[in-house]
Design an enzyme around this catalytic site. Structure first.
Site, PDB file in Angstrom:
ATOM      1  N   SER A  84       0.836  -1.210   0.000  1.00 42.65           N
ATOM      2  CA  SER A  84       0.000   0.000   0.000  1.00 42.65           C
ATOM      3  C   SER A  84       0.872   1.261   0.000  1.00 42.65           C
ATOM      4  CB  SER A  84      -0.890   0.028   1.246  1.00 42.65           C
ATOM      5  OG  SER A  84      -1.812  -1.028   1.207  1.00 42.65           O
ATOM      6  N   GLN A 129      -9.155   1.841  -0.799  1.00 41.23           N
ATOM      7  CA  GLN A 129      -8.921   2.136  -2.220  1.00 41.23           C
ATOM      8  C   GLN A 129      -9.919   3.167  -2.717  1.00 41.23           C
ATOM      9  OE1 GLN A 129      -8.984  -1.631  -4.239  1.00 41.23           O
ATOM     10  NE2 GLN A 129      -7.050  -2.305  -3.345  1.00 41.23           N
ATOM     11  N   ASP A 175      -6.764  -8.323   4.379  1.00 41.38           N
ATOM     12  CA  ASP A 175      -5.963  -9.214   3.532  1.00 41.38           C
ATOM     13  C   ASP A 175      -5.449 -10.441   4.290  1.00 41.38           C
ATOM     14  OD1 ASP A 175      -6.301  -7.559   1.341  1.00 41.38           O
ATOM     15  OD2 ASP A 175      -4.509  -6.381   1.790  1.00 41.38           O
TER      16      ASP A 175
HETATM   17  C1  S3P Z   1      -5.522  -1.493  -0.085  1.00 44.37           C
HETATM   18  C2  S3P Z   1      -6.791  -1.578   0.425  1.00 44.37           C
HETATM   19  C3  S3P Z   1      -7.506  -2.856   0.619  1.00 44.37           C
HETATM   20  C4  S3P Z   1      -6.567  -4.057   0.548  1.00 44.37           C
HETATM   21  C5  S3P Z   1      -5.575  -3.947  -0.572  1.00 44.37           C
HETATM   22  C6  S3P Z   1      -4.738  -2.691  -0.438  1.00 44.37           C
HETATM   23  C7  S3P Z   1      -4.904  -0.158  -0.259  1.00 44.37           C
HETATM   24  O1  S3P Z   1      -8.477  -2.995  -0.393  1.00 44.37           O
HETATM   25  O2  S3P Z   1      -7.308  -5.249   0.417  1.00 44.37           O
HETATM   26  O3  S3P Z   1      -4.704  -5.063  -0.604  1.00 44.37           O
HETATM   27  O4  S3P Z   1      -3.679  -0.088  -0.476  1.00 44.37           O
HETATM   28  O5  S3P Z   1      -5.633   0.840  -0.186  1.00 44.37           O
HETATM   29  P1  S3P Z   1      -9.954  -2.378  -0.262  1.00 44.37           P
HETATM   30  O6  S3P Z   1      -9.864  -0.901  -0.372  1.00 44.37           O
HETATM   31  O7  S3P Z   1     -10.709  -2.977  -1.423  1.00 44.37           O
HETATM   32  O8  S3P Z   1     -10.466  -2.853   1.057  1.00 44.37           O
END
Ligand code: S3P
Length: 446
Positions: free
Chosen positions: A24, A171, A322
């Site tokens: 991230s 996200q 995750d």
């Molecule tokens: C992430 C948010 C999560 C996570 C992904 C990374 C990010 O997804 O599952 O591996 O870096 O913002 P979601 O926003 O769909 O929950």
């Protein structure tokens, strides 16, 4: 060509290692460096396929991005609003984070960007980002169900919005905030459940005004003010707690193990797994706690432990979203029942992880149940049987979770294609084998 791997019962794990950089944080460091004026340097970037795709996409959008000989990445950005129209399709591979955050970035630029990805990414829902970004003025032309390939026609007259997230998703939150950078006025996202806040922290560090308030019901109200002057920064990427989860659980379930994982990111919005494992009786010690590049980190010492089943509340899901496949593996070795509540989002990850986890555990002889969005694992306190081949379906975390299960199950466990592991954890097999795992290539399907 698929790459099957097999994991056999290991002796005690030992030693210390550093897992690769946080996925991230790595995506965001490249994106914000590309928007900043002047030079940014990123140390400890995750050089996995997902992040390398983001690096290539930022180059296509006009930023200078290069890897120096010592492994540091150097960027010269274009300034907020300065991205240029890419002259080809952006292929984000397996990466939902890359695709969704970048859709936000380009939504408030007056040009058209075409997005695609691998079969997994092309099956994932994008309406969750196109809906709010459309309210800001961008237009989206995608496949049925709002799926990639998709064209994003950005607007030269973006409108600031206030948007309450219908799903807990960092996200989606980030996509809106990034579109808000090149939008006049204040763009606000409201989240009922706090999700990872790397965007807020890092944007501030690059010079943006990001205000966070708390509403009466505890919701977070996050506002970005348009047209900040972002300036180049030095970003240090912590080791990814989501990647550390795999060797950590491997040590917990493999008798006699004691390992240390160095410099693991300990952002409280990412550590739900470690809280849950502690409640299960895991022997975890957080040593040498410190701050690196604006994020808390610690060295994580893990010793083999007798685990017991617990209830994992739905409110904890965003901070460990995750980590459920590997938590379910730990639960398979625990004494008693583990119930994991509130897992609807697990169905729309790199694969349907809810179904994949259930299917894989059942194939390894573990008693599992589904009750709506609750995943229930019945542990007996004894190692599960194993002896199965797991279909990975382009999902790195499913591959790693079941290779870990095979390290301590009675019979070996194989995965049909481990290629996807490189998206988030390049060097996984070498790191695990270096600590005592027995993971190797295989021809055989069990
Ligand atoms: C992430 C948010 C999560 C996570 C992904 C990374 C990010 O997804 O599952 O591996 O870096 O913002 P979601 O926003 O769909 O929950």
């Amino acid at each position: 060509m698929s790459k099957p791997l097999i994991s056999r019962r290991a002796a005690a794990l030992s030693g210390s290692a550093k897992v690769p950089g946080d996925k991230s944080v790595s995506h965001r460091a490249l994106m914000f460096g590309a928007l900043a004026v002047g030079e940014s340097r990123v140390e400890g970037l995750l050089e996995g396929d997902d992040v390398l795709r983001t690096a290539a996409a930022m180059r296509a959008l006009g930023a200078e991005v290069e890897r120096l000989a010592d492994g540091t990445w150097r960027l010269f950005g274009r300034g907020v609003g300065g991205l240029k129209e890419p002259d080809d399709v952006l292929d984000l591979g397996n990466s939902g984070t890359g695709a969704r955050l970048m859709m936000g970035l380009v939504a408030s630029h007056p040009f058209t960007t075409l997005f695609t990805g691998d079969a997994s990414l092309r099956s994932r829902p994008m309406k969750r980002v196109s809906a709010p970004l459309s309210q800001m003025g961008a237009r989206f032309f995608g496949r049925d169900g709002g799926r990639l390939p998709m064209a994003v026609v950005g607007t030269n007259n973006p409108l600031p919005i206030t948007y309450e997230l219908p799903v807990a998703s960092a996200q989606v939150k980030s996509a809106i905030l990034l579109a808000g950078l090149n939008t006049p006025g204040r763009t606000t996202v409201i989240e009922r459940e706090a999700t990872r806040d790397h965007t807020e922290l890092m944007l501030r560090n690059f010079g943006a005004q990001v205000d966070v308030e708390h509403g009466e019901q505890g919701e977070r109200i996050i506002t970005v003010t348009g047209f900040p002057e972002l300036t180049g920064r030095h970003v240090v990427v912590p080791a990814d707690p989501s990647s550390a989860a795999f060797p950590a659980v491997a040590a917990l379930i493999t008798p006699g193990s004691e390992i240390v994982l160095k410099g693991v990111g300990m952002n409280p919005l990412r550590t739900g797994l470690y809280q849950s494992l502690s409640e299960m009786g895991a022997d975890l010690a957080f040593e040498n706690e410190r701050e690196e590049g604006g994020e808390p980190v610690a060295d994580l010492r893990v010793r083999h432990s007798a685990l017991r089943g617990v209830d994992v509340p739905a409110e904890r899901a965003p901070s460990m979203i995750d980590e459920y496949p590997i938590l379910a593996v730990a639960a398979a070795f625990a004494q008693g029942t583990t119930r994991m509540f509130g897992l609807s989002e697990l169905r729309v990850k790199e694969s349907d992880r809810f179904a994949a986890t259930m299917r894989g555990l059942a194939a390894c002889g573990v008693q599992v149940e589904e009750d709506g969005d609750t995943l229930i694992v019945h542990g007996t306190g004894k190692p599960p049987m194993g002896g199965a081949t797991i279909a990975v379906n382009l999902d790195h975390r499913i591959a790693m979770a079941f290779l870990v299960l095979g390290m301590a199950s009675a019979d070996p466990v194989a995965v049909d294609d481990a290629e996807a592991i490189d998206t988030s954890f390049p060097g996984f097999v070498d790191l695990m084998n270096g600590m005592g795992a027995k993971i190797s290539k295989t021809e055989a399907v069990l």
